[in-house]
Scaffold this active site. Structure first.
Site, PDB file in Angstrom:
ATOM      1  N   ASN A   1       0.737  -1.174   0.205  1.00  0.00           N
ATOM      2  CA  ASN A   1       0.082  -0.105  -0.037  1.00  0.00           C
ATOM      3  C   ASN A   1       0.663   1.262   0.155  1.00  0.00           C
ATOM      4  O   ASN A   1       1.825   1.386   1.245  1.00  0.00           O
ATOM      5  CB  ASN A   1      -1.155   0.482   1.407  1.00  0.00           C
ATOM      6  CG  ASN A   1      -2.262   0.760   0.785  1.00  0.00           C
ATOM      7  OD1 ASN A   1      -2.942   0.938   1.835  1.00  0.00           O
ATOM      8  ND2 ASN A   1      -2.046   2.556   0.460  1.00  0.00           N
TER       9      ASN A   1
ATOM     10  N   CYS B   1      -6.844   4.773   7.252  1.00  0.00           N
ATOM     11  CA  CYS B   1      -6.201   3.805   6.642  1.00  0.00           C
ATOM     12  C   CYS B   1      -5.241   3.900   7.202  1.00  0.00           C
ATOM     13  O   CYS B   1      -3.683   3.902   8.163  1.00  0.00           O
ATOM     14  CB  CYS B   1      -5.107   5.298   5.549  1.00  0.00           C
ATOM     15  SG  CYS B   1      -3.894   3.963   4.493  1.00  0.00           S
ATOM     16  N   GLY B   2      -4.928   1.585   7.615  1.00  0.00           N
ATOM     17  CA  GLY B   2      -4.273   1.424   8.596  1.00  0.00           C
ATOM     18  C   GLY B   2      -3.617   1.310   8.066  1.00  0.00           C
ATOM     19  O   GLY B   2      -2.126   0.905   8.802  1.00  0.00           O
TER      20      GLY B   2
ATOM     21  N   ASN C   1      -6.270  10.904  -0.448  1.00  0.00           N
ATOM     22  CA  ASN C   1      -6.639   9.135  -1.677  1.00  0.00           C
ATOM     23  C   ASN C   1      -5.703  10.048  -2.706  1.00  0.00           C
ATOM     24  O   ASN C   1      -5.459  11.498  -3.192  1.00  0.00           O
ATOM     25  CB  ASN C   1      -7.802   9.107  -1.898  1.00  0.00           C
ATOM     26  CG  ASN C   1      -8.508   8.361  -0.895  1.00  0.00           C
ATOM     27  OD1 ASN C   1      -7.741   7.519  -0.225  1.00  0.00           O
ATOM     28  ND2 ASN C   1      -9.818   8.956  -0.807  1.00  0.00           N
TER      29      ASN C   1
ATOM     30  N   CYS D   1      -5.379  -2.793   1.049  1.00  0.00           N
ATOM     31  CA  CYS D   1      -6.137  -2.266   2.167  1.00  0.00           C
ATOM     32  C   CYS D   1      -5.958  -2.116   3.033  1.00  0.00           C
ATOM     33  O   CYS D   1      -6.779  -3.179   3.362  1.00  0.00           O
ATOM     34  CB  CYS D   1      -7.765  -1.509   1.108  1.00  0.00           C
ATOM     35  SG  CYS D   1      -8.651  -0.690   1.956  1.00  0.00           S
ATOM     36  N   GLY D   2      -5.517  -1.476   4.712  1.00  0.00           N
ATOM     37  CA  GLY D   2      -5.295  -2.211   5.696  1.00  0.00           C
ATOM     38  C   GLY D   2      -7.052  -2.202   6.265  1.00  0.00           C
ATOM     39  O   GLY D   2      -7.389  -3.323   6.960  1.00  0.00           O
ATOM     40  N   SER D   3      -7.783  -1.065   6.681  1.00  0.00           N
ATOM     41  CA  SER D   3      -8.694  -1.278   6.233  1.00  0.00           C
ATOM     42  C   SER D   3     -10.466  -2.291   6.185  1.00  0.00           C
ATOM     43  O   SER D   3     -11.331  -2.740   6.332  1.00  0.00           O
ATOM     44  CB  SER D   3     -10.044   0.527   6.543  1.00  0.00           C
ATOM     45  OG  SER D   3      -9.840   1.264   5.167  1.00  0.00           O
TER      46      SER D   3
END
Length: 290
Positions: free
Chosen positions: A17, A78-79, A69, A225-227
């Protein structure tokens, strides 16, 4: 000229990411959408998310973080980016545990003994108006939404959840069997999602393992994408298809997601990688920002 002209940055990634971190604690200038888009150009520092650090707004926090973004829109969470920010701040302060504020709320981060970082993403939200959806669905474990012919849809009945951002998770047998670059923009901008949504294809391998691919709201196809990993893990556990702690495999690597039972908070654990440092050329923003 704007907040980013001649601003130094750190380029990092969280399992692919692509993250850019800028420290605006001394300048505190607001980043305009045009600036965020310009910074993501090939001549700048192409990224999925840009994490901007500002002075703390709430006592007890280490910084306020705005998340952009690459299309210039703002994200609530955004994890992977928060792990990158936590890594930088931990090295700056010597602290192994940090607390940040974002537009989605307060996030706690800490470094584990193995060098990985954990982000407490907070509790998921399931009510239709919290996600939000444009119309009421009493059960958000599966909503009426599909792509393709009515009698033979290509994708259908996603679970929806808010993990700081709106997420829709479609259950599939093979996450690589679908043209997500084609379907992603259509679903992200579907009228059912008034604030758009992250679109994830998820394959449940076992009760402890999920594989996903994500079209990220405002960023497009992403290696991680962490979330979305959190949202998929929560949605699967909610359907009793997995345990509450799972390994999530993304194109860029793996995360451990633990939907903690005692308080319903979702913990995301994974690595961070430093790439390089740089400084934004003011010429990038001459056309973008008057």
């Amino acid at each position: 000229m704007g907040a980013l002209a001649n601003q130094s940055f750190v380029k990092m990634n969280g399992i692919g990411n692509e993250i850019v971190v800028v420290d605006l604690r001394a300048r505190a200038g607001k980043i305009e959408p045009e600036e965020a888009r310009a910074a993501a150009r090939p001549q700048g520092a192409p990224y999925d998310q840009l994490m901007a650090l500002y002075p703390p707004r709430t006592p007890g926090t280490d910084a306020f973080v705005r998340i952009y973004n690459n299309d210039g829109s703002e994200a609530g969470a955004c994890g992977n980016g928060m792990r990158c920010v936590a890594d930088l701040m931990a090295k700056e302060t010597g602290k192994s545990a940090l607390t940040f504020e974002t537009t989605a709320g307060i996030l706690n981060c800490w470094k584990d003994a193995d060098g990985l970082f954990t982000v407490d993403m907070g509790p998921p939200r399931f009510k239709w108006n919290e996600i939000p959806l444009a119309e009421e669905f009493r059960d958000t474990r599966a909503i009426e939404l599909q792509i393709g012919p009515i009698d033979k849809p290509v994708l259908h009945s996603p679970a929806v959840v808010n993990m700081g951002n709106p997420h829709a998770i479609f259950w599939v047998d093979d996450v690589n069997a679908y043209d997500l670059a084609k379907f992603g923009p259509l679903l992200e901008n579907h009228p059912i999602f008034p604030e758009r949504a992250n679109i994830t294809l998820a394959h449940i391998v076992s009760r402890e393992h999920i594989v996903i691919r994500t079209w990220e709201r405002g960023a497009g196809l992403t290696k991680a994408c962490g979330s979305a990993a959190c949202a998929a893990a929560v949605a699967a556990a909610r359907l009793k298809r997995t345990e509450r702690k799972v390994k999530v495999t993304l194109p860029g690597g793996e995360l451990t997601i633990d939907w903690r039972e005692r308080d319903d908070h979702v913990l995301m654990t994974g690595p961070v990688e430093f790439e390089f440092t740089g400084r934004f050329d003011p010429a990038l923003f001459k056309v973008a920002v008057p």
